[in-house]
Structure formats: structure tokens, C-alpha cells
Write an enzyme that holds these catalytic residues in place. Structure first.
Site, short mmCIF file in Angstrom:
data_model
loop_
_atom_site.label_atom_id
_atom_site.label_comp_id
_atom_site.label_asym_id
_atom_site.label_seq_id
_atom_site.Cartn_x
_atom_site.Cartn_y
_atom_site.Cartn_z
N LYS A 222 0.87 -1.19 0.00
CA LYS A 222 0.00 0.00 0.00
C LYS A 222 0.90 1.23 0.00
O LYS A 222 1.48 1.59 1.03
CB LYS A 222 -0.93 0.01 1.22
CG LYS A 222 -2.00 1.08 1.16
CD LYS A 222 -2.93 1.02 2.35
CE LYS A 222 -4.13 1.94 2.18
NZ LYS A 222 -3.76 3.33 1.87
N ARG A 242 -8.06 10.99 -7.46
CA ARG A 242 -9.00 10.24 -6.64
C ARG A 242 -10.37 10.90 -6.62
O ARG A 242 -11.40 10.24 -6.53
CB ARG A 242 -8.44 10.15 -5.22
CG ARG A 242 -9.30 9.39 -4.23
CD ARG A 242 -8.78 9.59 -2.81
NE ARG A 242 -9.53 8.79 -1.87
CZ ARG A 242 -9.15 7.61 -1.39
NH1 ARG A 242 -8.00 7.10 -1.78
NH2 ARG A 242 -9.89 6.95 -0.53
N GLU A 271 -1.14 4.30 -8.37
CA GLU A 271 -0.63 5.38 -7.53
C GLU A 271 0.55 6.04 -8.22
O GLU A 271 1.35 5.36 -8.90
CB GLU A 271 -0.16 4.84 -6.17
CG GLU A 271 -1.22 4.19 -5.34
CD GLU A 271 -1.72 5.10 -4.23
OE1 GLU A 271 -1.06 6.11 -3.93
OE2 GLU A 271 -2.78 4.78 -3.65
N PHE A 311 -2.07 -1.24 -10.00
CA PHE A 311 -2.50 -2.45 -9.32
C PHE A 311 -3.81 -3.00 -9.84
O PHE A 311 -4.26 -4.05 -9.38
CB PHE A 311 -2.60 -2.22 -7.81
CG PHE A 311 -3.40 -1.00 -7.41
CD1 PHE A 311 -4.78 -0.99 -7.48
CD2 PHE A 311 -2.76 0.13 -6.97
CE1 PHE A 311 -5.52 0.11 -7.10
CE2 PHE A 311 -3.48 1.25 -6.58
CZ PHE A 311 -4.86 1.24 -6.65
N ARG A 382 -16.77 0.77 -0.31
CA ARG A 382 -15.82 0.28 0.68
C ARG A 382 -16.42 -0.98 1.29
O ARG A 382 -17.18 -0.94 2.24
CB ARG A 382 -15.60 1.34 1.78
CG ARG A 382 -14.47 1.00 2.74
CD ARG A 382 -14.44 1.95 3.91
NE ARG A 382 -14.32 3.33 3.53
CZ ARG A 382 -13.16 3.94 3.23
NH1 ARG A 382 -12.04 3.24 3.26
NH2 ARG A 382 -13.14 5.21 2.89
#
Length: 519
Positions: A222, A242, A271, A311, A382
Site C-alpha cells: 500500500k 481520486r 498510484e 495495481f 468500501r
């Protein structure tokens, strides 16, 4: 529909804390609108003023309202009208007229037009419109509640409407499609150059707990960088943050890398991050220096280069959103060079996972993501398919107020009042304070940022619009009768401000309670 009807509905929504009652009130309001009125009522009840959908290339649709706090304060407090006359479409036309103002004298004209608009409003309409234009529509109805109410009013599948909004990111368009029926809403798919909300992760206590839940899982470092979503068609590449803002010009390295990938149409999730020469990450705030610029700064690109690591693959000459993680990872591995992929492993061994977490922390990164191998990409959600493992507890909280400092901190806003979102009402609820972890540089920035959001003062406390998200590190959660939530954070300190997160992305009280199940 008259503006007064929407204002009265907003007040009734604010007067109840029960989510079911809010849903019923909103759904009844939406059901009473015409098609065009619905396209206004839905975003307005979510506290958002969107540009007109028609003629997207016109100056009116592209322009900003240009109504700052000072202008709104000075010209919205007119003597109210005695009776309501404004309808939603009329208010929309007057707001759009403000968008078209530019050039010499436009400031005075804007002030006059704004004053005339508020003079045409009754007192209740003024209150509603002031809250809408300031971003402070305090009725406890976040976008998620409004979306669910839209589904209820149109008798549509809740799952279909939620998914459509995640992919559209446009309440006005969602409202239009809702009147066309279930098939129109269900047909919404991911499209190139229309970014989708990123999938989010829930926290896990440790590696053992994560693998107990997921079984064999995909683990990734992460990174402590800035989330980016990159879209490609041929040689055209666009990069989104984001928050779905386009940041292409600020990130030429990202554009160059993805342009060279052998795929005609592609959407990647990843990222971008500033690294030291030894490949360890620079602080998040350093990475963010490259954002927020309207043009490329060649000197900054040279002195602060960014690396990007991916990712997930959401699109590769066709949508992969509904494909399982394994299929999306195969596409990612086939297209993106290993050096540009986040370090990862697949394992079901908790010891192996703990060692992998340790390697990520030793490299200076935040921790590890653990992902279900068969989960689809749930944009904007989430859930429990992605779990994050960190070394210490952190929460993303809203700054509700701040107290003036003393001694060395005199003249700066220092002690922060922190709040989490109550999922029932949608309102932030205070659960602690902290003044720790603030450098002089951050204190200076924080004071300016909070004063620009001030709504009132009480003694030595400045109350602010809850717009700033701050990441707070702490040891644990304890019971506390001192705060409305009945909870407090022990040894809380500021880790960083999350200017890449919107207020709606702050953690909820449910998340806080999950960290202290025995309270």
C-alpha cells in the site's frame, strides 16, 4: 415545482434523524417533479449545483458561478419576499446567467444579480438557497441517501441505481436516466475519459484476520502516494485524481508511460509517488506538490519526478469491471511492465503475509492491501473484498472547529475538534480533539485554511465548514461521556491532511465503533 416546495422538503428532511423518514420525504419530493425539475431537485437536495447538461460546450455550462463566501454573505441577506414566486427552472436560469459573466464590470453585475435573486426569495427559500450555494445545506442527506431516494421514487432496483451513479458520477444524468426506466439505468457502463469512483478498502486487524476472511488472497504494498486513474485511447491519454479531477497536464511522466503500453483502449488504477534515490517514498505532501497546476512546470517535473505503479486494470479494449480480480490482474500483467506494477504476492499463509507486510513497512510504505481473488471492481464502494493492513490505527476525520493556541502557538489555530460521520443522519459528530503532530509550517497553513472556512466563533474557538479531511493516528478508542459520540481517541495526533479526499469519504462512527467492539 416551486422553490418553496423544495425548501420545505429540505427542512422536513433536516428535522428527522431517521434514515427511513429522510428517504420517504426525498422520494415523495422527487416523484412530484417533472423530468427537467428532477434533474435540478436531485443534485440540489444533495447540496450540489451542477452546470446545465444541455450545450456542454457553451460558456454558460463551462463557466463557474463565481459566488464566494464574501459575496454570498453580503448579498444574500436581503429583505425577503412576502410570498413565493420562484420555480426551480427559473432559479436555474438565473444561476446559469451568473456563469456567463466575465470581463470588466462582471463583479458588480454578479453582485447585483445575486442580490436580486435573494430579494425574490421568501425567508425559507433564502435559507435553502444560501445553504445550497455555500455548500452548507445542513439537512443530513448525503449523496448516498439522495441516490437511494431516487431509486425509491422511480421504483428502480437499488443496486442498479447505485452502480449507475458510481459509473456516471453525475446526479443530473442519473436523474434523467431514472425516468427512462430500469433498462436505461442498468445499461450504464464504464466509458473512456469518464472516470469512475475508485474502489475502497476496509481495515483489517492483522494479516491473520484478513486471510481468515479472504482465504487465499492477493497482497500488494500500500503505497503512500496519490491515487490516479489513467484512460487511454490510441495516443490520447488522460489522468484523473481520486476526486475525479483531470490532472493530465501535471503528470507528463504518467502520460508517457501509459501511451507506450500496447493497448488501444485502456483504463488503469494505480498510484503516483515521489521517491528518493534509494527508492524510498518521500512524504505524501511532497508528491502532492505536483498537483493542482493548470500547466506543466518543466522545472518542477525535473526536480520532483514522479513514479507510477499500477495495481488494477478496469478496461482493456472492453470493460473488466465485473471480471474477477484474477482476470483483471492477468490483463494488468500482460500489458504493464513489472517495474510499473505494485509489488505483490498471492498467499493463504498468515506468516508469509506478515513478512510481506513487514517488507512494505521497512520500505517506508503505509502497509499492505489484501484482495479477494474473485471479487469484481466495486467502484466507489468500501466493502470487505479489499482489506488494508497498516502498522497503526488511523482514521480520516473531519475538522469541525479549532481553538486558538497559546504560548509558542499564539496567533495560530491549533487544537482541532475532530468528527466522524454519523451514517444515520449524514452529519459529523465530534469524538475528540488534538493539537499534536503539527509543525509550524502546518500550523500556518491550517490557520489560513480554517479561517477561510469559518462559519462562527465562540470565545477562543473558531467553527468551520466540515470540508477538510485529516488523517489521525491514535493508539485506541475509549468510552467518553465528554463527546456526543460517547467515544474518544487516545493519544491522537495529526498525521497529514488528505486534500485528495472529499468530506463524504471521511470515516463513519461505525468504523470508529468497530475499533472498540467492547464499548
Amino acid at each position: 415545482m416551486l422553490l418553496i416546495e423544495l425548501a420545505e422538503a429540505s427542512q422536513r428532511v433536516a428535522d428527522t434523524r431517521k434514515r427511513g423518514e429522510k428517504l420517504a420525504l426525498l422520494a415523495a419530493t422527487f416523484a412530484a417533479t417533472s423530468d427537467l425539475e428532477l434533474e435540478l431537485a436531485v443534485p440540489w437536495m444533495a447540496g450540489v449545483v451542477l452546470p446545465p447538461r444541455a450545450d456542454p460546450g457553451s460558456e454558460e455550462s463551462a463557466g463557474k458561478l463565481g459566488i464566494g463566501p464574501k459575496l454570498l454573505f453580503e448579498h444574500s441577506r436581503r429583505a425577503p419576499a412576502s410570498s413565493p414566486t420562484l420555480d426551480l427552472e427559473g432559479v436555474e436560469r438565473r444561476l446559469n446567467a451568473l456563469r456567463g459573466l466575465q470581463g470588466k464590470g462582471s463583479g458588480n453585475i454578479r453582485a447585483q444579480m445575486l442580490g436580486e435573486l435573494f430579494a425574490s426569495c421568501t425567508q425559507q427559500e433564502q435559507r435553502f438557497l444560501r445553504g445550497l450555494l455555500s455548500g452548507e445545506l445542513r439537512q443530513g442527506a448525503l449523496e448516498s441517501i439522495v441516490v437511494d431516494a431516487l431509486a425509491k421514487s422511480a421504483q428502480l432496483s437499488l443496486a442498479s441505481v447505485r452502480r449507475a451513479q458510481m459509473l456516471l458520477g453525475d446526479l443530473r444524468e442519473l436523474a434523467r436516466l431514472s425516468r427512462q426506466g430500469e433498462a436505461a439505468v442498468a445499461a450504464v457502463q464504464i466509458q473512456l475519459f469518464r472516470p469512475v469512483l475508485p474502489m475502497l478498502a476496509s481495515p483489517a486487524e492483522d494479516a491473520s484476520a484478513a486471510l481468515e476472511h479472504l482465504g487465499s488472497a492477493w497482497l500488494e504494498w500500500k503505497l503512500d502516494g496519490a491515487r490516479v486513474q489513467v484512460h487511454k485511447r490510441g495516443d490520447e491519454v488522460r489522468v484523473y485524481s481520486r476526486l475525479l479531477n483531470e490532472v493530465t497536464l501535471a503528470l507528463p511522466e504518467v502520460v508517457e508511460l501509459v501511451r507506450g503500453i500496447d493497448a488501444r483502449e485502456l483504463i488503469l488504477d494505480g498510484e503516483t509517488i515521489a521517491l528518493r534515490k534509494d527508492k524510498s517514498p518521500l512524504p505524501f505532501q511532497v508528491t502532492m506538490k505536483r498537483f493542482g497546476r493548470k500547466a506543466v512546470d518543466p522545472k518542477l517535473v525535473e526536480t520532483l519526478p514522479l513514479s507510477s505503479f499500477y495495481f488494477d486494470c478496469l478496461y482493456a479494449d472492453g470493460s473488466l469491471l465485473d471480471a474477477p480480480t484474477t482476470e483483471r490482474l492477468r490483463a494488468l500483467g500482460a500489458l504493464v511492465p513489472k517495474a510499473s506494477r505494485v509489488p505483490s504476492i498471492q498467499t493463504k499463509d498468515a506468516k508469509h503475509a506478515a513478512e510481506f507486510l513487514r517488507s512494505a513497512l521497512e520500505a517506508g510504505h503505509e502497509g499492505v492491501m489484501a484482495k479477494s481473488l474473485d471479487a469484481s471492481y466495486e467502484a466507489g464502494r468500501r466493502g470487505q473484498s479489499w482489506l488494508k493492513l497498516k502498522q497503526a490505527h488511523t482514521l480520516d476525520l473531519l475538522v469541525l472547529a479549532a481553538e486558538w493556541g497559546s504560548g509558542r502557538r499564539k496567533g495560530w489555530l491549533s487544537n482541532l475538534h475532530l468528527g466522524a460521520i454519523d451514517p444515520g443522519s449524514g452529519q459529523p459528530v465530534m469524538l475528540g480533539k488534538t493539537f499534536k503532530g503539527l509543525s509550524d509550517q502546518l500550523l500556518k497553513w491550517q490557520t489560513e485554511a480554517l479561517l477561510s472556512r469559518e462559519i462562527e466563533r465562540d470565545g477562543h474557538t473558531v467553527y468551520v465548514r466540515p470540508e477538510l479531511v485529516v488523517e489521525i493516528a491514535f493508539s485506541d478508542v475509549q468510552a467518553s461521556p465528554q463527546y456526543p459520540a460517547g467515544l474518544a481517541l487516545r493519544f491522537a495526533r495529526v498525521k497529514r491532511y488528505r486534500d485528495d479526499k472529499s468530506p463524504n469519504e471521511a470515516d463513519t462512527l461505525d468504523r470508529v465503533r468497530a475499533l472498540a467492539p467492547d464499548i
